[in-house]
Design a protein around this motif. Structure first.
Motif, PDB file in Angstrom:
ATOM      1  N   VAL A  62       0.871  -1.175   0.000  1.00 51.53           N
ATOM      2  CA  VAL A  62       0.000   0.000   0.000  1.00 51.53           C
ATOM      3  C   VAL A  62       0.910   1.228   0.000  1.00 51.53           C
ATOM      4  O   VAL A  62       1.626   1.477   0.974  1.00 51.53           O
ATOM      5  CB  VAL A  62      -0.947   0.013   1.219  1.00 51.53           C
ATOM      6  N   ARG A  63       0.910   1.960  -1.106  1.00 52.91           N
ATOM      7  CA  ARG A  63       1.771   3.139  -1.218  1.00 52.91           C
ATOM      8  C   ARG A  63       1.378   4.186  -0.192  1.00 52.91           C
ATOM      9  O   ARG A  63       0.206   4.385   0.093  1.00 52.91           O
ATOM     10  CB  ARG A  63       1.648   3.749  -2.618  1.00 52.91           C
ATOM     11  N   GLY A  64       2.371   4.862   0.339  1.00 55.81           N
ATOM     12  CA  GLY A  64       2.114   5.919   1.317  1.00 55.81           C
ATOM     13  C   GLY A  64       2.073   5.405   2.741  1.00 55.81           C
ATOM     14  O   GLY A  64       2.042   6.200   3.676  1.00 55.81           O
ATOM     15  N   GLU A  65       2.069   4.102   2.919  1.00 62.41           N
ATOM     16  CA  GLU A  65       2.111   3.528   4.261  1.00 62.41           C
ATOM     17  C   GLU A  65       3.446   2.827   4.441  1.00 62.41           C
ATOM     18  O   GLU A  65       3.987   2.248   3.500  1.00 62.41           O
ATOM     19  CB  GLU A  65       0.951   2.564   4.479  1.00 62.41           C
ATOM     20  N   THR A  66       3.962   2.868   5.623  1.00 66.59           N
ATOM     21  CA  THR A  66       5.288   2.329   5.878  1.00 66.59           C
ATOM     22  C   THR A  66       5.363   0.833   5.639  1.00 66.59           C
ATOM     23  O   THR A  66       6.276   0.347   4.994  1.00 66.59           O
ATOM     24  CB  THR A  66       5.711   2.632   7.332  1.00 66.59           C
ATOM     25  N   ASN A  67       4.406   0.078   6.138  1.00 66.30           N
ATOM     26  CA  ASN A  67       4.512  -1.375   6.076  1.00 66.30           C
ATOM     27  C   ASN A  67       3.130  -2.016   6.081  1.00 66.30           C
ATOM     28  O   ASN A  67       2.774  -2.739   7.002  1.00 66.30           O
ATOM     29  CB  ASN A  67       5.361  -1.888   7.249  1.00 66.30           C
ATOM     30  N   HIS A  68       2.348  -1.745   5.044  1.00 67.21           N
ATOM     31  CA  HIS A  68       1.044  -2.394   4.921  1.00 67.21           C
ATOM     32  C   HIS A  68       0.922  -2.972   3.518  1.00 67.21           C
ATOM     33  O   HIS A  68       1.207  -2.294   2.537  1.00 67.21           O
ATOM     34  CB  HIS A  68      -0.107  -1.425   5.204  1.00 67.21           C
ATOM     35  N   TRP A  69       0.513  -4.212   3.452  1.00 65.92           N
ATOM     36  CA  TRP A  69       0.416  -4.962   2.200  1.00 65.92           C
ATOM     37  C   TRP A  69      -0.944  -5.632   2.102  1.00 65.92           C
ATOM     38  O   TRP A  69      -1.577  -5.920   3.121  1.00 65.92           O
ATOM     39  CB  TRP A  69       1.479  -6.059   2.166  1.00 65.92           C
ATOM     40  N   ILE A  70      -1.384  -5.884   0.862  1.00 66.13           N
ATOM     41  CA  ILE A  70      -2.475  -6.830   0.639  1.00 66.13           C
ATOM     42  C   ILE A  70      -1.847  -8.017  -0.069  1.00 66.13           C
ATOM     43  O   ILE A  70      -0.886  -7.870  -0.829  1.00 66.13           O
ATOM     44  CB  ILE A  70      -3.659  -6.238  -0.165  1.00 66.13           C
ATOM     45  N   TYR A  71      -2.367  -9.198   0.204  1.00 71.80           N
ATOM     46  CA  TYR A  71      -1.805 -10.399  -0.398  1.00 71.80           C
ATOM     47  C   TYR A  71      -2.904 -11.442  -0.536  1.00 71.80           C
ATOM     48  O   TYR A  71      -3.889 -11.425   0.204  1.00 71.80           O
ATOM     49  CB  TYR A  71      -0.616 -10.932   0.408  1.00 71.80           C
ATOM     50  N   GLY A  72      -2.741 -12.315  -1.523  1.00 76.75           N
ATOM     51  CA  GLY A  72      -3.761 -13.321  -1.739  1.00 76.75           C
ATOM     52  C   GLY A  72      -3.445 -14.223  -2.911  1.00 76.75           C
ATOM     53  O   GLY A  72      -2.353 -14.196  -3.466  1.00 76.75           O
ATOM     54  N   SER A  73      -4.454 -15.000  -3.270  1.00 76.06           N
ATOM     55  CA  SER A  73      -4.285 -15.933  -4.381  1.00 76.06           C
ATOM     56  C   SER A  73      -5.642 -16.371  -4.897  1.00 76.06           C
ATOM     57  O   SER A  73      -6.686 -15.936  -4.416  1.00 76.06           O
ATOM     58  CB  SER A  73      -3.457 -17.146  -3.943  1.00 76.06           C
ATOM     59  N   PHE A  74      -5.597 -17.257  -5.861  1.00 78.65           N
ATOM     60  CA  PHE A  74      -6.791 -17.740  -6.544  1.00 78.65           C
ATOM     61  C   PHE A  74      -6.498 -19.151  -6.981  1.00 78.65           C
ATOM     62  O   PHE A  74      -5.430 -19.429  -7.531  1.00 78.65           O
ATOM     63  CB  PHE A  74      -7.037 -16.850  -7.765  1.00 78.65           C
ATOM     64  N   GLY A  75      -7.404 -20.085  -6.724  1.00 80.88           N
ATOM     65  CA  GLY A  75      -7.189 -21.468  -7.135  1.00 80.88           C
ATOM     66  C   GLY A  75      -8.498 -22.184  -7.316  1.00 80.88           C
ATOM     67  O   GLY A  75      -9.556 -21.685  -6.961  1.00 80.88           O
ATOM     68  N   SER A  76      -8.400 -23.368  -7.891  1.00 81.61           N
ATOM     69  CA  SER A  76      -9.594 -24.195  -8.012  1.00 81.61           C
ATOM     70  C   SER A  76      -9.981 -24.673  -6.621  1.00 81.61           C
ATOM     71  O   SER A  76      -9.194 -24.591  -5.687  1.00 81.61           O
ATOM     72  CB  SER A  76      -9.335 -25.392  -8.925  1.00 81.61           C
ATOM     73  N   THR A  77     -11.161 -25.202  -6.480  1.00 74.93           N
ATOM     74  CA  THR A  77     -11.580 -25.672  -5.156  1.00 74.93           C
ATOM     75  C   THR A  77     -10.826 -26.935  -4.756  1.00 74.93           C
ATOM     76  O   THR A  77     -10.883 -27.342  -3.616  1.00 74.93           O
ATOM     77  CB  THR A  77     -13.099 -25.942  -5.138  1.00 74.93           C
ATOM     78  N   ASN A  78     -10.069 -27.543  -5.678  1.00 75.50           N
ATOM     79  CA  ASN A  78      -9.252 -28.714  -5.347  1.00 75.50           C
ATOM     80  C   ASN A  78      -7.916 -28.321  -4.731  1.00 75.50           C
ATOM     81  O   ASN A  78      -7.274 -29.125  -4.084  1.00 75.50           O
ATOM     82  CB  ASN A  78      -8.929 -29.533  -6.614  1.00 75.50           C
ATOM     83  N   ASP A  79      -7.460 -27.124  -5.038  1.00 79.21           N
ATOM     84  CA  ASP A  79      -6.112 -26.714  -4.653  1.00 79.21           C
ATOM     85  C   ASP A  79      -6.067 -26.116  -3.260  1.00 79.21           C
ATOM     86  O   ASP A  79      -7.055 -25.659  -2.717  1.00 79.21           O
ATOM     87  CB  ASP A  79      -5.573 -25.654  -5.629  1.00 79.21           C
ATOM     88  N   ALA A  80      -4.850 -26.137  -2.717  1.00 79.50           N
ATOM     89  CA  ALA A  80      -4.584 -25.378  -1.499  1.00 79.50           C
ATOM     90  C   ALA A  80      -3.708 -24.213  -1.909  1.00 79.50           C
ATOM     91  O   ALA A  80      -2.710 -24.428  -2.578  1.00 79.50           O
ATOM     92  CB  ALA A  80      -3.860 -26.243  -0.488  1.00 79.50           C
ATOM     93  N   PRO A  81      -3.995 -23.004  -1.582  1.00 83.13           N
ATOM     94  CA  PRO A  81      -5.175 -22.559  -0.853  1.00 83.13           C
ATOM     95  C   PRO A  81      -6.426 -22.539  -1.728  1.00 83.13           C
ATOM     96  O   PRO A  81      -6.339 -22.615  -2.928  1.00 83.13           O
ATOM     97  CB  PRO A  81      -4.793 -21.150  -0.429  1.00 83.13           C
TER      98      PRO A  81
END
Length: 195
Positions: A62-81
């Motif tokens: 997140v620009r303008g903030e010292t240490n804040h991030w968004i994170y994630g992923s996308f997968g089929s319902t078979n996969d982890a995560p």
């Protein structure tokens, strides 16, 4: 008159020295006058995911903030995560999440094993989240809307510079492992870091 000339000469020496320091970069402008902090994105890779094709996840600062991030992923319902998740927190929390993820198909070994990052002069985290939602709402498709498509959509939604970078090819027809190995270095992303 000589006294005035000496005073003027004496008072211009510190001013000239200050300009010289600014020109060499030894002194910087006040923090509020400096350019906005850089944006930063990272792709996390699980090499053994998707039966050896790999799995990709994203982290976006997140620009303008010292240490804040968004994170994630996308997968089929078979996969982890599981399909479509996104979180927020510090870099340590994001990295810790990917480090702690386990691969249930391979003796519970570490799932994500490495990551690559790149800085960018722009970055809009709200737009990245919007692009994430658009990809998620299309539903998972192994060929046309998978984890790599999701990561690249989040990165390109975040940064117009990344969106216009012709070296960052479309995710279609690439496996996450090959994209991570071939395309990201060609687009001048940083070296790979192990988790």
């Amino acid at each position: 008159m000589k006294k005035y000339v000496r005073r003027i000469v004496r008072s211009t020496v510190p001013v000239a020295a200050a300009f010289a320091l600014l020109a060499t970069g030894a002194v910087t402008a006040p923090l509020e006058a400096q350019a906005a902090p850089l944006g930063r994105v990272c792709m996390f890779e699980a090499r053994r995911g998707a039966y050896g094709a790999g799995h990709a996840a994203f982290a976006i600062k997140v620009r303008g903030e010292t240490n804040h991030w968004i994170y994630g992923s996308f997968g089929s319902t078979n996969d982890a995560p599981k399909a479509g998740w996104i979180k927020g927190g510090t870099w340590e929390k994001a990295r810790g999440h990917f480090t702690a993820a386990r691969d249930k198909d391979h003796d519970n070994a570490r799932y994500y094993t490495r990551y690559r990052c790149v800085n960018t002069r722009d970055g809009d985290v709200k737009r990245a989240q919007s692009w994430y939602s658009a990809v998620k709402n299309r539903g998972y498709s192994v060929l046309t809307n998978n984890c790599l498509h999701m990561s690249m959509a989040a990165f390109k939604g975040y940064s117009e510079i990344l969106r216009k970078n012709t070296r960052l090819e479309s995710a279609t027809n690439w496996t996450p492992n090959n994209y991570y190995r071939d395309v990201l270095p060609a687009a001048r992303w940083e070296v790979s870091h192990s988790l």
